[in-house]
Write an enzyme that holds these catalytic residues in place. Structure first.
Site, mmCIF file in Angstrom:
data_model
loop_
_atom_site.group_PDB
_atom_site.id
_atom_site.type_symbol
_atom_site.label_atom_id
_atom_site.label_comp_id
_atom_site.label_asym_id
_atom_site.label_seq_id
_atom_site.Cartn_x
_atom_site.Cartn_y
_atom_site.Cartn_z
ATOM 1 C CB CYS A 9 -33.228 20.366 -36.234
ATOM 2 S SG CYS A 9 -32.380 20.270 -37.824
ATOM 3 N NE ARG A 15 -30.312 22.042 -33.871
ATOM 4 C CZ ARG A 15 -31.145 22.978 -33.455
ATOM 5 N NH1 ARG A 15 -31.383 23.102 -32.162
ATOM 6 N NH2 ARG A 15 -31.747 23.776 -34.297
ATOM 7 C CG ASP A 121 -28.826 25.548 -34.713
ATOM 8 O OD1 ASP A 121 -28.019 24.771 -35.276
ATOM 9 O OD2 ASP A 121 -29.617 26.275 -35.330
#
Length: 149
Positions: A9, A15, A121
């Site tokens: 990420c 994440r 996100d």
């Protein structure tokens, strides 16, 4: 045969660490022997996982140990069989680099479902957004296991 998976990420604090821990939990419970890790394209190495990410993992019954964020580096291309990004933009950033390998780099939705979609996100948002992200990752990773086996 896939022996290793890397999740990527942006900062490697939300994440991708959640994906790493969820996948590791599933892989271990299913005795798959697949090594898993995570990185960030713009990570500051040595950072910690966000508190809300850890809390979301705990809500799934997944224990978190000492986590330290890591920057994605060239060697990661050779060290992992599959590299799964959280977004199509992450994938494009990796593919535009001089060490790109399009046989290994996919967005997670592309690899699992052959679908153009992204994991949003949760950074800086309320806990519910982190928990929803963790649940989304859990469901995708369950399907990832089916695809890998």
């Amino acid at each position: 045969m896939v022996n290793s998976v890397l999740f990527v990420c942006t900062g490697n604090t939300c994440r991708s660490p959640m994906a790493e821990y969820i996948a590791r939990d599933f892989f271990e419970k299913n005795n798959l022997g697949i090594r898993v890790s995570s990185r960030g394209i713009y990570a500051v190495s040595g950072g910690k996982m966000s508190d809300n990410s850890m809390r979301a993992l705990q809500s799934l019954g997944i224990k978190t140990d000492q986590f330290s964020s890591k920057l994605f580096v060239r060697e990661d291309i050779n060290d992992f069989d599959i590299i799964l990004t959280m977004t199509r933009a992450h994938k494009e950033i990796l593919l535009s680099s001089e060490f790109a390998d399009e046989r290994k780099i996919f967005s997670i939705y592309e690899f699992v479902y052959e679908k153009d979609s992204d994991i949003s996100d949760p950074y800086g948002q309320n806990y519910g957004v982190y928990e929803a992200c963790a649940f989304e990752l859990r469901d995708i990773i369950k399907d990832l296991i089916i695809k890998l086996t």
